[in-house]
Design a protein around this motif. Structure first.
Motif, PDB file in Angstrom:
ATOM      1  N   SER A  92       0.832  -1.199   0.000  1.00 13.34           N
ATOM      2  CA  SER A  92       0.000   0.000   0.000  1.00 13.34           C
ATOM      3  C   SER A  92       0.865   1.246   0.000  1.00 13.34           C
ATOM      4  CB  SER A  92      -0.920  -0.007   1.223  1.00 13.34           C
ATOM      5  OG  SER A  92      -1.721   1.144   1.219  1.00 13.34           O
ATOM      6  N   LYS A  93       0.702   2.089  -0.999  1.00 13.38           N
ATOM      7  CA  LYS A  93       1.506   3.304  -1.102  1.00 13.38           C
ATOM      8  C   LYS A  93       1.099   4.354  -0.072  1.00 13.38           C
ATOM      9  CE  LYS A  93      -1.446   5.122  -4.725  1.00 13.38           C
ATOM     10  NZ  LYS A  93      -1.577   5.482  -6.090  1.00 13.38           N
ATOM     11  N   ASN A  94       0.013   4.129   0.648  1.00 13.25           N
ATOM     12  CA  ASN A  94      -0.417   5.098   1.650  1.00 13.25           C
ATOM     13  C   ASN A  94       0.217   4.872   3.027  1.00 13.25           C
ATOM     14  OD1 ASN A  94      -1.844   2.775   2.169  1.00 13.25           O
ATOM     15  ND2 ASN A  94      -3.824   3.771   2.438  1.00 13.25           N
ATOM     16  N   CYS A  95       1.124   3.904   3.152  1.00 14.35           N
ATOM     17  CA  CYS A  95       1.786   3.606   4.418  1.00 14.35           C
ATOM     18  C   CYS A  95       3.045   4.451   4.584  1.00 14.35           C
ATOM     19  CB  CYS A  95       2.156   2.129   4.504  1.00 14.35           C
ATOM     20  SG  CYS A  95       0.736   1.030   4.678  1.00 14.35           S
ATOM     21  N   LEU A  96       3.230   4.981   5.787  1.00 15.55           N
ATOM     22  CA  LEU A  96       4.415   5.757   6.131  1.00 15.55           C
ATOM     23  C   LEU A  96       5.139   5.092   7.292  1.00 15.55           C
ATOM     24  CD1 LEU A  96       2.774   9.298   6.197  1.00 15.55           C
ATOM     25  CD2 LEU A  96       4.191   8.354   4.377  1.00 15.55           C
ATOM     26  N   ASP A  97       6.418   4.846   7.134  1.00 13.21           N
ATOM     27  CA  ASP A  97       7.232   4.263   8.197  1.00 13.21           C
ATOM     28  C   ASP A  97       7.614   5.366   9.176  1.00 13.21           C
ATOM     29  OD1 ASP A  97       8.992   2.914   9.822  1.00 13.21           O
ATOM     30  OD2 ASP A  97      10.490   2.565   8.255  1.00 13.21           O
ATOM     31  N   ARG A  98       7.144   5.295  10.409  1.00 14.10           N
ATOM     32  CA  ARG A  98       7.421   6.314  11.424  1.00 14.10           C
ATOM     33  C   ARG A  98       8.468   5.848  12.435  1.00 14.10           C
ATOM     34  NH1 ARG A  98       6.159  11.025  10.197  1.00 14.10           N
ATOM     35  NH2 ARG A  98       5.253  11.603  12.162  1.00 14.10           N
ATOM     36  N   SER A  99       9.114   4.710  12.185  1.00 15.98           N
ATOM     37  CA  SER A  99      10.084   4.169  13.139  1.00 15.98           C
ATOM     38  C   SER A  99      11.317   5.048  13.309  1.00 15.98           C
ATOM     39  CB  SER A  99      10.496   2.751  12.750  1.00 15.98           C
ATOM     40  OG  SER A  99      11.178   2.747  11.513  1.00 15.98           O
ATOM     41  N   SER A 100      11.534   6.001  12.410  1.00 14.60           N
ATOM     42  CA  SER A 100      12.680   6.903  12.567  1.00 14.60           C
ATOM     43  C   SER A 100      12.521   7.773  13.822  1.00 14.60           C
ATOM     44  CB  SER A 100      12.844   7.790  11.334  1.00 14.60           C
ATOM     45  OG  SER A 100      11.712   8.618  11.171  1.00 14.60           O
ATOM     46  N   LEU A 101      11.308   7.904  14.331  1.00 15.08           N
ATOM     47  CA  LEU A 101      11.075   8.678  15.551  1.00 15.08           C
ATOM     48  C   LEU A 101      11.730   8.034  16.770  1.00 15.08           C
ATOM     49  CD1 LEU A 101       7.301   9.519  15.066  1.00 15.08           C
ATOM     50  CD2 LEU A 101       9.231  11.076  14.781  1.00 15.08           C
ATOM     51  N   TYR A 102      11.998   6.745  16.685  1.00  6.84           N
ATOM     52  CA  TYR A 102      12.596   6.009  17.805  1.00  6.84           C
ATOM     53  C   TYR A 102      13.693   5.063  17.289  1.00  6.84           C
ATOM     54  CZ  TYR A 102       8.793   3.036  16.143  1.00  6.84           C
ATOM     55  OH  TYR A 102       7.932   2.334  15.349  1.00  6.84           O
ATOM     56  N   CYS A 103      14.486   5.562  16.345  1.00  6.38           N
ATOM     57  CA  CYS A 103      15.457   4.721  15.624  1.00  6.38           C
ATOM     58  C   CYS A 103      16.510   4.055  16.510  1.00  6.38           C
ATOM     59  CB  CYS A 103      16.123   5.512  14.502  1.00  6.38           C
ATOM     60  SG  CYS A 103      17.033   6.955  15.057  1.00  6.38           S
ATOM     61  N   ASP A 104      16.837   4.635  17.642  1.00  4.93           N
ATOM     62  CA  ASP A 104      17.849   4.037  18.513  1.00  4.93           C
ATOM     63  C   ASP A 104      17.250   3.135  19.590  1.00  4.93           C
ATOM     64  OD1 ASP A 104      19.923   5.313  17.146  1.00  4.93           O
ATOM     65  OD2 ASP A 104      19.708   7.125  18.366  1.00  4.93           O
ATOM     66  N   PHE A 105      15.964   2.864  19.469  1.00  4.38           N
ATOM     67  CA  PHE A 105      15.253   2.076  20.471  1.00  4.38           C
ATOM     68  C   PHE A 105      14.438   0.981  19.790  1.00  4.38           C
ATOM     69  CE2 PHE A 105      15.931   6.329  21.946  1.00  4.38           C
ATOM     70  CZ  PHE A 105      16.457   6.143  23.213  1.00  4.38           C
ATOM     71  N   LYS A 106      14.059  -0.030  20.567  1.00  2.00           N
ATOM     72  CA  LYS A 106      13.260  -1.128  20.004  1.00  2.00           C
ATOM     73  C   LYS A 106      11.889  -0.637  19.548  1.00  2.00           C
ATOM     74  CE  LYS A 106      11.275  -5.620  20.883  1.00  2.00           C
ATOM     75  NZ  LYS A 106       9.932  -5.755  21.410  1.00  2.00           N
ATOM     76  N   ASP A 107      11.286   0.237  20.342  1.00  2.00           N
ATOM     77  CA  ASP A 107       9.959   0.746  20.010  1.00  2.00           C
ATOM     78  C   ASP A 107       9.752   2.097  20.684  1.00  2.00           C
ATOM     79  OD1 ASP A 107       9.276   0.148  22.726  1.00  2.00           O
ATOM     80  OD2 ASP A 107       8.577  -1.846  22.136  1.00  2.00           O
ATOM     81  N   ILE A 108       8.628   2.716  20.402  1.00  2.00           N
ATOM     82  CA  ILE A 108       8.334   4.049  20.939  1.00  2.00           C
ATOM     83  C   ILE A 108       8.219   4.020  22.458  1.00  2.00           C
ATOM     84  CG2 ILE A 108       5.815   3.869  20.681  1.00  2.00           C
ATOM     85  CD1 ILE A 108       7.681   7.006  19.749  1.00  2.00           C
ATOM     86  N   ASN A 109       7.681   2.954  22.995  1.00  2.00           N
ATOM     87  CA  ASN A 109       7.520   2.843  24.448  1.00  2.00           C
ATOM     88  C   ASN A 109       8.879   2.816  25.150  1.00  2.00           C
ATOM     89  OD1 ASN A 109       5.839   2.552  26.754  1.00  2.00           O
ATOM     90  ND2 ASN A 109       6.440   0.410  26.860  1.00  2.00           N
ATOM     91  N   GLU A 110       9.843   2.106  24.595  1.00  2.00           N
ATOM     92  CA  GLU A 110      11.176   2.068  25.204  1.00  2.00           C
ATOM     93  C   GLU A 110      11.806   3.451  25.218  1.00  2.00           C
ATOM     94  OE1 GLU A 110      15.057   0.490  23.357  1.00  2.00           O
ATOM     95  OE2 GLU A 110      14.355  -1.141  24.665  1.00  2.00           O
ATOM     96  N   LYS A 111      11.644   4.206  24.153  1.00  2.00           N
ATOM     97  CA  LYS A 111      12.203   5.558  24.086  1.00  2.00           C
ATOM     98  C   LYS A 111      11.595   6.454  25.170  1.00  2.00           C
ATOM     99  CE  LYS A 111      13.255   9.370  21.025  1.00  2.00           C
ATOM    100  NZ  LYS A 111      13.298   9.839  19.648  1.00  2.00           N
ATOM    101  N   ILE A 112      10.293   6.341  25.359  1.00  2.00           N
ATOM    102  CA  ILE A 112       9.628   7.148  26.386  1.00  2.00           C
ATOM    103  C   ILE A 112      10.073   6.726  27.782  1.00  2.00           C
ATOM    104  CG2 ILE A 112       7.386   7.647  27.445  1.00  2.00           C
ATOM    105  CD1 ILE A 112       6.234   7.464  24.582  1.00  2.00           C
ATOM    106  N   ARG A 113      10.124   5.412  28.027  1.00  2.00           N
ATOM    107  CA  ARG A 113      10.518   4.913  29.354  1.00  2.00           C
ATOM    108  C   ARG A 113      11.921   5.355  29.737  1.00  2.00           C
ATOM    109  NH1 ARG A 113      10.933  -0.626  29.617  1.00  2.00           N
ATOM    110  NH2 ARG A 113      10.856  -0.706  27.375  1.00  2.00           N
ATOM    111  N   LYS A 114      12.773   5.520  28.737  1.00  2.00           N
ATOM    112  CA  LYS A 114      14.156   5.923  29.012  1.00  2.00           C
ATOM    113  C   LYS A 114      14.297   7.443  29.047  1.00  2.00           C
ATOM    114  CE  LYS A 114      16.239   1.637  27.832  1.00  2.00           C
ATOM    115  NZ  LYS A 114      17.277   0.905  27.170  1.00  2.00           N
ATOM    116  N   GLY A 115      13.181   8.154  28.941  1.00  2.00           N
ATOM    117  CA  GLY A 115      13.166   9.598  29.136  1.00  2.00           C
ATOM    118  C   GLY A 115      13.597  10.432  27.951  1.00  2.00           C
ATOM    119  N   PHE A 116      13.446   9.917  26.742  1.00  2.00           N
ATOM    120  CA  PHE A 116      13.883  10.644  25.562  1.00  2.00           C
ATOM    121  C   PHE A 116      12.733  11.325  24.827  1.00  2.00           C
ATOM    122  CE2 PHE A 116      17.417   7.861  26.387  1.00  2.00           C
ATOM    123  CZ  PHE A 116      18.496   8.686  26.153  1.00  2.00           C
TER     124      PHE A 116
END
Length: 89
Positions: free
Chosen positions: A64-88
């Motif tokens: 699907s061309k309408n999909c956007l990869d947003r994982s660059s927001l937390y590229c140094d972490f496994k997932d968005i939750n890990e980034k938040i838990r580590k205070g970033f």
């Protein structure tokens, strides 16, 4: 997963009023997700930064061309939750 969704809503509380959400508790559900994604103008992907998450992101973006990869927001972490838990965020 569900905790990542809750983390995203915590970052942007208004998002639950503006968006629909689909949580894949397993990448085994990607075929069903592909069908759902086709009905949307834009789909933001927040999958894990691991082999399975990256492969699933690639597969969804190929289907699907309408999909956007947003994982660059937390590229140094496994997932968005890990980034938040580590205070970033």
């Amino acid at each position: 997963g569900m905790f990542d969704l809750l983390s995203l809503i915590e970052i942007n509380p208004e998002s639950n009023l503006e968006y629909d959400f689909l949580v894949l508790n397993s990448t085994a559900f990607v075929s069903k997700a592909i069908k759902v994604c086709k009905g949307y103008r834009q789909v933001e992907l927040y999958l894990d930064n691991d082999t399975s998450g990256r492969k699933t992101t690639e597969r969804l973006m190929e289907c699907s061309k309408n999909c956007l990869d947003r994982s660059s927001l937390y590229c140094d972490f496994k997932d968005i939750n890990e980034k938040i838990r580590k205070g970033f965020m």
